[in-house]
Motif scaffolding. Structure first.
Motif, short mmCIF file in Angstrom:
data_model
loop_
_atom_site.label_atom_id
_atom_site.label_comp_id
_atom_site.label_asym_id
_atom_site.label_seq_id
_atom_site.Cartn_x
_atom_site.Cartn_y
_atom_site.Cartn_z
N ALA A 23 8.22 -31.39 -2.61
CA ALA A 23 9.50 -32.10 -2.70
C ALA A 23 9.83 -32.33 -4.17
CB ALA A 23 9.43 -33.42 -1.95
N GLY A 24 11.08 -32.12 -4.52
CA GLY A 24 11.52 -32.36 -5.89
C GLY A 24 11.34 -31.19 -6.83
N LYS A 25 10.82 -30.09 -6.34
CA LYS A 25 10.64 -28.91 -7.18
C LYS A 25 12.01 -28.25 -7.36
CE LYS A 25 7.61 -24.91 -7.55
NZ LYS A 25 6.52 -24.19 -6.90
N HIS A 26 12.45 -28.09 -8.60
CA HIS A 26 13.79 -27.58 -8.86
C HIS A 26 13.81 -26.07 -9.09
CE1 HIS A 26 15.44 -31.58 -8.98
NE2 HIS A 26 14.41 -31.94 -9.73
N ARG A 27 14.72 -25.42 -8.40
CA ARG A 27 14.88 -23.97 -8.53
C ARG A 27 15.42 -23.65 -9.92
NH1 ARG A 27 17.88 -19.94 -4.39
NH2 ARG A 27 18.38 -18.33 -5.87
N ASP A 38 8.65 -16.06 -14.29
CA ASP A 38 9.08 -17.43 -14.00
C ASP A 38 9.42 -17.61 -12.53
OD1 ASP A 38 8.63 -18.30 -16.57
OD2 ASP A 38 10.72 -18.07 -17.21
N TRP A 39 10.02 -16.57 -11.90
CA TRP A 39 10.29 -16.65 -10.45
C TRP A 39 8.98 -16.73 -9.67
CZ3 TRP A 39 14.10 -18.46 -8.00
CH2 TRP A 39 15.40 -18.24 -8.40
N ALA A 40 8.02 -15.92 -10.07
CA ALA A 40 6.72 -15.94 -9.39
C ALA A 40 6.07 -17.31 -9.51
CB ALA A 40 5.81 -14.86 -9.96
N ASP A 41 6.15 -17.90 -10.70
CA ASP A 41 5.61 -19.26 -10.88
C ASP A 41 6.30 -20.25 -9.96
OD1 ASP A 41 3.91 -18.31 -12.82
OD2 ASP A 41 5.00 -19.20 -14.51
N TYR A 42 7.63 -20.19 -9.90
CA TYR A 42 8.39 -21.10 -9.05
C TYR A 42 8.01 -20.93 -7.57
CZ TYR A 42 12.32 -22.77 -6.27
OH TYR A 42 13.09 -23.38 -5.30
N LEU A 43 7.89 -19.70 -7.13
CA LEU A 43 7.63 -19.43 -5.72
C LEU A 43 6.19 -19.70 -5.29
CD1 LEU A 43 9.62 -16.10 -5.29
CD2 LEU A 43 10.23 -18.36 -4.38
N TYR A 44 5.23 -19.40 -6.17
CA TYR A 44 3.84 -19.39 -5.72
C TYR A 44 2.92 -20.45 -6.34
CZ TYR A 44 5.47 -14.99 -3.88
OH TYR A 44 6.20 -14.04 -3.22
N LEU A 45 3.32 -21.06 -7.44
CA LEU A 45 2.47 -22.06 -8.06
C LEU A 45 2.90 -23.46 -7.64
CD1 LEU A 45 2.04 -20.70 -11.70
CD2 LEU A 45 0.54 -20.39 -9.73
#
Length: 88
Positions: A23-27, A38-45
């Motif tokens: 919760a609160g993770k911003h796209r 950076d997309w991979a970090d957002y999606l998987y980390l």
């Protein structure tokens, strides 16, 4: 087996639920300017904190998403709320 409470359907077995996101993770935006790394970090980390965590979950039976606050060590659920804009 642990019981989770869907704000729409009530208490159900944990097997009916799936973790969706922190919760609160911003796209990252604007999307066209974000690197593949950076997309991979957002999606998987994920932070995966030890202790209190706010998470978005989905109830597979009704398909509704909600926020659950739980302790990742003790597994105690302290709060469950519908996402903003929903009537949970």
């Amino acid at each position: 087996m642990q019981i989770f409470t869907c704000p729409f359907c009530g208490p159900r077995e944990e097997t009916e639920f799936h973790f969706a996101a922190e919760a609160g993770k911003h796209r990252p935006e604007p999307a066209e300017e974000i690197s593949d790394a950076d997309w991979a970090d957002y999606l998987y980390l994920n932070d995966a904190p030890k202790g209190a965590a706010r998470e978005v979950w989905v109830h597979a039976t009704c398909g509704e998403f909600f926020v659950m606050t739980r302790d990742t060590v003790t597994r105690e659920i302290t709060n469950v709320t519908a996402l903003p804009g929903r009537d949970g």
